[in-house]
Design a protein around this motif. Structure first.
Motif, short mmCIF file in Angstrom:
data_model
loop_
_atom_site.label_atom_id
_atom_site.label_comp_id
_atom_site.label_asym_id
_atom_site.label_seq_id
_atom_site.Cartn_x
_atom_site.Cartn_y
_atom_site.Cartn_z
N MET A 86 -100.88 -19.04 -73.03
CA MET A 86 -100.07 -18.08 -72.31
C MET A 86 -98.66 -18.65 -72.17
SD MET A 86 -100.74 -16.32 -68.61
CE MET A 86 -102.11 -15.38 -69.22
N GLN A 87 -97.68 -17.83 -72.42
CA GLN A 87 -96.30 -18.28 -72.34
C GLN A 87 -95.85 -18.43 -70.88
OE1 GLN A 87 -93.83 -15.66 -74.61
NE2 GLN A 87 -94.85 -16.12 -76.53
N SER A 88 -94.96 -19.37 -70.66
CA SER A 88 -94.49 -19.64 -69.30
C SER A 88 -93.70 -18.48 -68.71
CB SER A 88 -93.65 -20.91 -69.27
OG SER A 88 -92.50 -20.76 -70.07
N VAL A 89 -93.15 -17.61 -69.55
CA VAL A 89 -92.36 -16.48 -69.05
C VAL A 89 -93.23 -15.25 -68.76
CG1 VAL A 89 -90.22 -17.21 -70.14
CG2 VAL A 89 -91.79 -15.72 -71.40
N CYS A 90 -94.52 -15.34 -69.05
CA CYS A 90 -95.43 -14.22 -68.80
C CYS A 90 -95.44 -13.88 -67.31
CB CYS A 90 -96.85 -14.58 -69.26
SG CYS A 90 -98.09 -13.38 -68.76
N THR A 91 -95.35 -12.62 -66.97
CA THR A 91 -95.32 -12.17 -65.59
C THR A 91 -96.55 -12.63 -64.82
OG1 THR A 91 -94.02 -10.25 -66.20
CG2 THR A 91 -95.16 -10.15 -64.09
N VAL A 92 -97.71 -12.51 -65.43
CA VAL A 92 -98.95 -12.93 -64.77
C VAL A 92 -98.93 -14.43 -64.52
CG1 VAL A 92 -101.47 -13.11 -64.98
CG2 VAL A 92 -100.31 -11.01 -65.69
N ASN A 93 -98.55 -15.20 -65.51
CA ASN A 93 -98.48 -16.64 -65.39
C ASN A 93 -97.54 -17.05 -64.25
OD1 ASN A 93 -98.73 -19.37 -65.86
ND2 ASN A 93 -97.58 -19.37 -67.76
N ARG A 94 -96.36 -16.49 -64.22
CA ARG A 94 -95.38 -16.84 -63.20
C ARG A 94 -95.84 -16.43 -61.81
NH1 ARG A 94 -89.72 -14.79 -64.79
NH2 ARG A 94 -89.17 -16.10 -63.03
N THR A 95 -96.45 -15.27 -61.70
CA THR A 95 -96.92 -14.78 -60.41
C THR A 95 -98.06 -15.62 -59.87
OG1 THR A 95 -96.24 -12.54 -61.01
CG2 THR A 95 -97.77 -12.74 -59.17
N VAL A 96 -99.00 -15.98 -60.74
CA VAL A 96 -100.13 -16.80 -60.32
C VAL A 96 -99.65 -18.19 -59.89
CG1 VAL A 96 -102.23 -17.96 -61.11
CG2 VAL A 96 -101.88 -15.53 -61.60
N LYS A 97 -98.72 -18.76 -60.61
CA LYS A 97 -98.20 -20.07 -60.22
C LYS A 97 -97.57 -20.03 -58.84
CE LYS A 97 -97.42 -22.30 -64.64
NZ LYS A 97 -96.43 -22.80 -65.59
N TYR A 98 -96.89 -18.95 -58.53
CA TYR A 98 -96.22 -18.82 -57.24
C TYR A 98 -97.22 -18.51 -56.13
CZ TYR A 98 -93.60 -16.75 -53.47
OH TYR A 98 -93.13 -16.46 -52.24
N LEU A 99 -98.00 -17.46 -56.32
CA LEU A 99 -98.91 -17.03 -55.26
C LEU A 99 -100.16 -17.90 -55.15
CD1 LEU A 99 -98.66 -13.17 -55.59
CD2 LEU A 99 -97.66 -14.64 -53.84
N GLY A 100 -100.44 -18.66 -56.18
CA GLY A 100 -101.61 -19.52 -56.17
C GLY A 100 -101.43 -20.80 -55.36
N LYS A 101 -100.25 -20.99 -54.83
CA LYS A 101 -100.02 -22.19 -54.01
C LYS A 101 -100.87 -22.11 -52.75
CE LYS A 101 -95.34 -23.19 -55.52
NZ LYS A 101 -93.94 -23.33 -55.11
N LYS A 102 -101.36 -23.26 -52.36
CA LYS A 102 -102.21 -23.33 -51.17
C LYS A 102 -101.52 -22.73 -49.96
CE LYS A 102 -105.19 -26.44 -48.63
NZ LYS A 102 -105.72 -27.78 -48.51
N TRP A 103 -102.23 -21.93 -49.22
CA TRP A 103 -101.85 -21.30 -47.96
C TRP A 103 -101.09 -19.98 -48.11
CZ3 TRP A 103 -104.46 -23.33 -44.12
CH2 TRP A 103 -104.76 -24.69 -44.13
N MET A 104 -100.59 -19.64 -49.31
CA MET A 104 -99.74 -18.44 -49.44
C MET A 104 -100.43 -17.18 -48.93
SD MET A 104 -96.68 -18.94 -50.42
CE MET A 104 -95.53 -19.54 -51.60
N PHE A 105 -101.62 -16.88 -49.45
CA PHE A 105 -102.31 -15.65 -49.04
C PHE A 105 -102.66 -15.68 -47.56
CE2 PHE A 105 -104.21 -13.88 -53.27
CZ PHE A 105 -102.93 -13.63 -53.72
N LEU A 106 -103.07 -16.83 -47.06
CA LEU A 106 -103.45 -16.92 -45.66
C LEU A 106 -102.26 -16.72 -44.72
CD1 LEU A 106 -106.01 -19.85 -45.88
CD2 LEU A 106 -106.45 -17.39 -45.89
N ILE A 107 -101.11 -17.23 -45.10
CA ILE A 107 -99.89 -17.01 -44.31
C ILE A 107 -99.55 -15.52 -44.30
CG2 ILE A 107 -97.39 -17.42 -44.22
CD1 ILE A 107 -98.03 -20.25 -45.40
N ILE A 108 -99.60 -14.89 -45.44
CA ILE A 108 -99.31 -13.46 -45.53
C ILE A 108 -100.27 -12.66 -44.65
CG2 ILE A 108 -99.36 -11.46 -47.09
CD1 ILE A 108 -98.26 -13.46 -49.26
N LEU A 109 -101.55 -12.99 -44.69
CA LEU A 109 -102.52 -12.29 -43.86
C LEU A 109 -102.29 -12.52 -42.37
CD1 LEU A 109 -105.85 -12.59 -45.86
CD2 LEU A 109 -104.44 -10.55 -45.50
#
Length: 120
Positions: A1-24
């Motif tokens: 998967m290319q580094s510029v792929c939207t899915v790749n970039r989004t997962v790298k950002y949102l996959g960081k520990k605590w992100m979803f829990l902070i949002i919730l």
């Protein structure tokens, strides 16, 4: 998967520990808002340094707005509110939750249908 792929970039950002829990946690607050200390208290194990960094990243991405109480030095109170974009992401988190409840083996039953009322 290319580094510029939207899915790749989004997962790298949102996959960081605590992100979803902070949002919730922000989603659960009155007006989708919580003070820094409230978020910290509700997420056992997160350090102030990590919470501060994650909130800053969420703010830079336009998912959260920061409000600082004016007129005090140092600022006594920082509040964080989900933006429309952040609320849109909550819907994605709810979809993930529904998927997990349906398909994940040995998943504990959910205590609430809406993540806003969730007690888990």
């Amino acid at each position: 998967m290319q580094s510029v792929c939207t899915v790749n970039r989004t997962v790298k950002y949102l996959g960081k520990k605590w992100m979803f829990l902070i949002i919730l946690e922000l989603y659960k607050g009155d007006g989708y808002t919580r003070r820094f200390t409230e978020v910290k208290e509700r997420l056992p194990g997160i350090t102030a340094k990590v919470l501060s960094a994650r909130l800053k990243e969420l703010e830079e991405e336009g998912l959260v707005e920061k409000h600082v109480e004016a007129g005090t030095v140092p600022p006594v109170r920082s509040e964080y509110t989900l933006t429309a974009s952040g609320l849109g992401l909550v819907e994605v988190i709810k979809d993930i939750k529904r998927w997990a409840l349906r398909w994940k083996i040995e998943n504990r039953a959910c205590g609430a249908q809406d993540c806003h009322d969730c007690v888990l």
